[in-house]
Design a protein around this motif. Structure first.
Motif, mmCIF file in Angstrom:
data_model
loop_
_atom_site.group_PDB
_atom_site.id
_atom_site.type_symbol
_atom_site.label_atom_id
_atom_site.label_comp_id
_atom_site.label_asym_id
_atom_site.label_seq_id
_atom_site.Cartn_x
_atom_site.Cartn_y
_atom_site.Cartn_z
ATOM 1 N N THR A 194 0.823 -1.214 0.000
ATOM 2 C CA THR A 194 0.000 0.000 0.000
ATOM 3 C C THR A 194 0.861 1.269 0.000
ATOM 4 N N HIS A 195 0.215 2.404 -0.293
ATOM 5 C CA HIS A 195 0.904 3.705 -0.290
ATOM 6 C C HIS A 195 0.984 4.195 1.156
ATOM 7 N N GLY A 196 1.919 3.610 1.900
ATOM 8 C CA GLY A 196 1.991 3.817 3.346
ATOM 9 C C GLY A 196 0.999 2.900 4.048
ATOM 10 N N SER A 197 1.271 2.546 5.307
ATOM 11 C CA SER A 197 0.341 1.643 5.992
ATOM 12 C C SER A 197 -0.957 2.352 6.328
ATOM 13 N N GLN A 198 -0.912 3.682 6.373
ATOM 14 C CA GLN A 198 -2.134 4.461 6.585
ATOM 15 C C GLN A 198 -3.211 4.056 5.573
ATOM 16 N N GLN A 199 -2.826 3.882 4.332
ATOM 17 C CA GLN A 199 -3.801 3.515 3.301
ATOM 18 C C GLN A 199 -4.457 2.172 3.630
ATOM 19 N N LEU A 200 -3.668 1.256 4.191
ATOM 20 C CA LEU A 200 -4.259 -0.034 4.555
ATOM 21 C C LEU A 200 -5.302 0.150 5.655
ATOM 22 N N LEU A 201 -4.968 0.947 6.667
ATOM 23 C CA LEU A 201 -5.921 1.185 7.760
ATOM 24 C C LEU A 201 -7.226 1.742 7.184
ATOM 25 N N TYR A 202 -7.078 2.694 6.277
ATOM 26 C CA TYR A 202 -8.251 3.337 5.679
ATOM 27 C C TYR A 202 -9.109 2.316 4.942
ATOM 28 N N MET A 203 -8.470 1.527 4.112
ATOM 29 C CA MET A 203 -9.224 0.594 3.271
ATOM 30 C C MET A 203 -9.875 -0.514 4.094
ATOM 31 N N VAL A 204 -9.196 -0.956 5.146
ATOM 32 C CA VAL A 204 -9.782 -1.998 5.999
ATOM 33 C C VAL A 204 -11.044 -1.458 6.681
ATOM 34 N N ALA A 205 -10.953 -0.231 7.208
ATOM 35 C CA ALA A 205 -12.134 0.370 7.833
ATOM 36 C C ALA A 205 -13.247 0.530 6.803
ATOM 37 N N GLU A 206 -12.867 0.958 5.613
ATOM 38 C CA GLU A 206 -13.837 1.182 4.546
ATOM 39 C C GLU A 206 -14.539 -0.124 4.158
ATOM 40 N N CYS A 207 -13.778 -1.209 4.103
ATOM 41 C CA CYS A 207 -14.345 -2.491 3.662
ATOM 42 C C CYS A 207 -15.179 -3.164 4.740
ATOM 43 N N LEU A 208 -14.738 -3.064 5.981
ATOM 44 C CA LEU A 208 -15.352 -3.901 7.021
ATOM 45 C C LEU A 208 -16.551 -3.280 7.693
ATOM 46 N N ALA A 209 -16.585 -1.964 7.762
ATOM 47 C CA ALA A 209 -17.581 -1.357 8.654
ATOM 48 C C ALA A 209 -18.559 -0.465 7.909
ATOM 49 N N ASP A 210 -19.801 -0.496 8.374
ATOM 50 C CA ASP A 210 -20.853 0.384 7.870
ATOM 51 C C ASP A 210 -21.138 1.453 8.926
ATOM 52 N N PRO A 211 -21.704 2.584 8.486
ATOM 53 C CA PRO A 211 -22.014 3.643 9.458
ATOM 54 C C PRO A 211 -22.785 3.075 10.662
ATOM 55 N N GLY A 212 -22.369 3.479 11.848
ATOM 56 C CA GLY A 212 -23.014 2.995 13.062
ATOM 57 C C GLY A 212 -22.348 1.770 13.667
ATOM 58 N N ASP A 213 -21.492 1.097 12.880
ATOM 59 C CA ASP A 213 -20.769 -0.061 13.418
ATOM 60 C C ASP A 213 -19.794 0.372 14.513
ATOM 61 N N ILE A 214 -19.375 -0.609 15.301
ATOM 62 C CA ILE A 214 -18.508 -0.317 16.449
ATOM 63 C C ILE A 214 -17.112 -0.868 16.214
ATOM 64 N N ILE A 215 -16.117 -0.011 16.449
ATOM 65 C CA ILE A 215 -14.716 -0.408 16.365
ATOM 66 C C ILE A 215 -14.139 -0.347 17.772
ATOM 67 N N LEU A 216 -13.457 -1.402 18.165
ATOM 68 C CA LEU A 216 -12.795 -1.424 19.471
ATOM 69 C C LEU A 216 -11.396 -0.858 19.309
ATOM 70 N N VAL A 217 -11.049 0.110 20.159
ATOM 71 C CA VAL A 217 -9.720 0.723 20.068
ATOM 72 C C VAL A 217 -9.103 0.823 21.450
ATOM 73 N N GLU A 218 -7.794 1.000 21.449
ATOM 74 C CA GLU A 218 -7.146 1.289 22.719
ATOM 75 C C GLU A 218 -7.542 2.694 23.164
ATOM 76 N N ASP A 219 -7.480 2.904 24.443
ATOM 77 C CA ASP A 219 -7.901 4.166 25.038
ATOM 78 C C ASP A 219 -6.723 4.711 25.831
ATOM 79 N N PRO A 220 -5.892 5.544 25.253
ATOM 80 C CA PRO A 220 -5.941 6.254 23.973
ATOM 81 C C PRO A 220 -5.376 5.433 22.811
ATOM 82 N N THR A 221 -5.521 5.987 21.592
ATOM 83 C CA THR A 221 -5.019 5.305 20.399
ATOM 84 C C THR A 221 -4.502 6.317 19.371
#
Lengths: 404, 404
Positions: free
Chosen positions: A87-114
């Protein structure tokens, strides 16, 4: 980043720039000269290639990560080049994974903080977050278990799609998640998948893994057996080599690989081949590894400069963990102090020409708690030693004035 | 593209690869050597930069497009570097504009037929399309007027957000839209904005503009006075220089510039600086312009090789327009022939190891008409002259067999 680039007198301890003095100018010049020496070898580097990436770089990357995991590396299948997407930087991968996997309103678990730009991605897609506290060993799994059980009771478990984990020298806290914790996390996600009605993926972001300057490496979640189908591992060559050469990668299971690769086709149908082949040569020639050694010594030194300055100039109540890698010190001020972008502290710091990332920016919007607002992310990546000393001294002065 | 890369015997007249023999290997080598010669100059090229792009490349790009428009260039403000966003290929700009402007169910106006990967973007975002027929001068504006009036009557005009126009040597038909037609199009969009309740943007995609080998250049829509606020102009350096060096750009009005730049921040926070600085040097040194002359002569020749082979090997009823630029010949077969991916023609062609893009792939899903299915997009970009001759001869044989 914009402020740091526009305002020359400003000392930025904010942006995640990498060290300027060690940028591999001579190395890049030699590698590119070699790459472009013969027209026959060079032409593919100036032409389009497969969307998923240059076959050689995919192969080298598979071997590279397998070597990092060393004896812990589990099944060979997990490290197959066929699972590697460039990918064009790993940032692009993060973006595309979020784009592919989740629909508006879905829940993502993250570290607090992240990682704050991941939060921007999540927000731009209309996703919700739930934060999981981070201890010295990483994610609090008991907390996560209670959280998922609660979501199951409230009927929202079906909206949980992904857990995002910055597993090495985390941005912003510097914490590294232990291998056991990663294995436990994957088990926990598996446990709730039946009730969720679908796969719950773990996205392990290893962006800072190779910027390690103390302690042993920790195997990645790829080395946990039996979980390849729920794991996405993302890595980058930009930070360990040169951030101007934006190349990242991901290991993805099917059918997600195909879905993300299709999105990549729509984004840009493939990362610049010139950059990919430059990195393939850097890795294969040993130049990458040699440069990384230089970089590690350099960051170890700059981290010491920063923590020494913190001890000298900050109030004694300030807490931080001594960095063992990455680019950041996460400083916790006394709780009554506010560090946010609208705070007196932040504004006074700007007046003194020093910039930090307010800690609150690294917390997801999570209705269950107020965002902590007394922390700062301080980067020792881009600033010179002199600027780190001066910047921390100025900042310490501002903090001490407010503590009084 | 994948087939062409995997199957060595296959002659691909499908993918939009550029000419291999003219790839600027020596030029890139010399430019990179110069760029990386002094550490001081070189370091910024290996570091992160502003998300919107390298200031020098933005300035050079603004001047470059202004020079292309020449005496027709209207207000200077339209060509301001502040409006220029540098992207990882112009494809990324198309993606981000669609992402920013349109919500699922919105309507995008496209040429009928149009660029197939733009259709994939549109589909992936759940957008609808309405196709506008393309004549020798470009879009049929009377048709568009009737279409918009119809959408107004049906209450759907508020869903129309964008008109996408490949204005030079269009992919796939090769048609260039005249300046007058572009001005008329902008007027028409303005006319319907009041009833729509919002701006209706024109996205002018100039990807093939500089690959012109016959006739005069046509000024861009940037040169139409009074419409800067509804115009997005996208361009690329990849096709005219090297597709392995993926750098494109857009001119965007506010507030869209800021919105798209934020999305770019989430995608990758900036295009590789090394590639940007390589192109800034190529443009400033005259190397880019000199290379382009070579490329134009080369494509003119390859286009002639293809149309000569078509005349020799295809049935006399086949129609096409002689290319004056770009990479494609759009061949219209007798209407009773089917050319789609499931057709006997396509399969027979594959058996003979030759690949083309079925015309139907270039038509949007539009409920008002069936997709025409008797056309083929033939690229003379990537194949050698020998392969163009052999490929067209094989394909002509397959077509003639079916015509009989």
């Amino acid at each position: 980043m914009r402020l740091a680039l526009d305002r020359r007198r400003l000392i930025s301890l904010a942006a995640g720039f990498t060290d300027r003095a060690t940028l591999p100018v001579a190395e890049a010049r030699q590698l590119l000269d070699g790459l472009l020496h013969s027209a026959k070898d060079a032409r593919p580097s100036l032409q389009y290639g497969p969307t998923e990436g240059d076959p050689r770089l995919r192969r080298v990357t598979a071997g590279h990560v397998r070597d990092l995991d060393g004896r812990a590396a589990g099944s060979e299948a997990g490290y197959s080049p066929a699972r590697v997407l460039i990918t064009h930087g790993s940032q692009q991968l993060l973006y595309m994974v979020a784009e592919c996997l989740a629909d508006p309103g879905d829940i993502i678990l993250v570290e607090d903080p992240t990682y704050l730009v991941f939060l921007a991605i999540v927000q731009s897609h209309g996703l919700r977050c739930r934060g999981i506290p981070v201890g010295p060993e990483g994610l609090d799994l008991e907390f996560l278990d209670r959280l998922l059980a609660g979501l199951q009771r409230s009927g929202e478990l079906g909206r949980v799609k992904l857990c995002y984990l910055v597993s090495y020298f985390q941005n912003p806290t510097g914490v590294t998640t232990s291998f056991e914790r990663k294995a436990g996390l994957l088990e926990l996600l598996r446990h709730y998948e039946r009730a969720a009605g679908h796969r719950i993926y773990l996205l392990e972001d290893s962006a800072y893994r190779e910027l390690r300057f103390a302690g042993p490496d920790v195997p990645s979640a790829l080395a946990v057996r039996g979980h390849q189908d729920r794991l996405i591992y993302s890595g980058t060559y930009s930070k360990p080599f040169a951030t101007g050469v934006r190349v990242g990668y991901g290991f993805l299971p099917e059918p997600l690989f195909t879905a993300v690769n299709r999105v990549k086709g729509n984004h840009d149908f493939g990362t610049s081949n010139l950059l990919q082949q430059l990195l393939a040569r850097a890795l294969a020639s040993g130049c990458y590894a040699a440069h990384l050694e230089v970089l590690r010594r350099r960051y170890a030194h700059k981290a010491r400069v920063m923590t020494k300055a913190l001890r000298t100039h900050f109030p004694a109540q300030t807490q931080w963990q001594e960095p063992a890698g990455g680019l950041y010190v996460w400083a916790r001020l006394p709780k009554r102090l506010r560090s946010g972008a609208g705070s007196v502290l932040f504004q006074n710091a700007l007046t003194k020409d020093v910039l930090y990332v307010p800690g609150a920016l690294c917390y997801a919007a999570d209705p269950r708690r107020r965002k902590p607002d007394h922390e700062m992310r301080l980067s020792f990546g881009g600033a010179t030693e002199a600027d780190i000393r001066t910047g921390i001294a100025r900042l310490g002065g501002v903090v001490k004035q407010l503590v009084r």
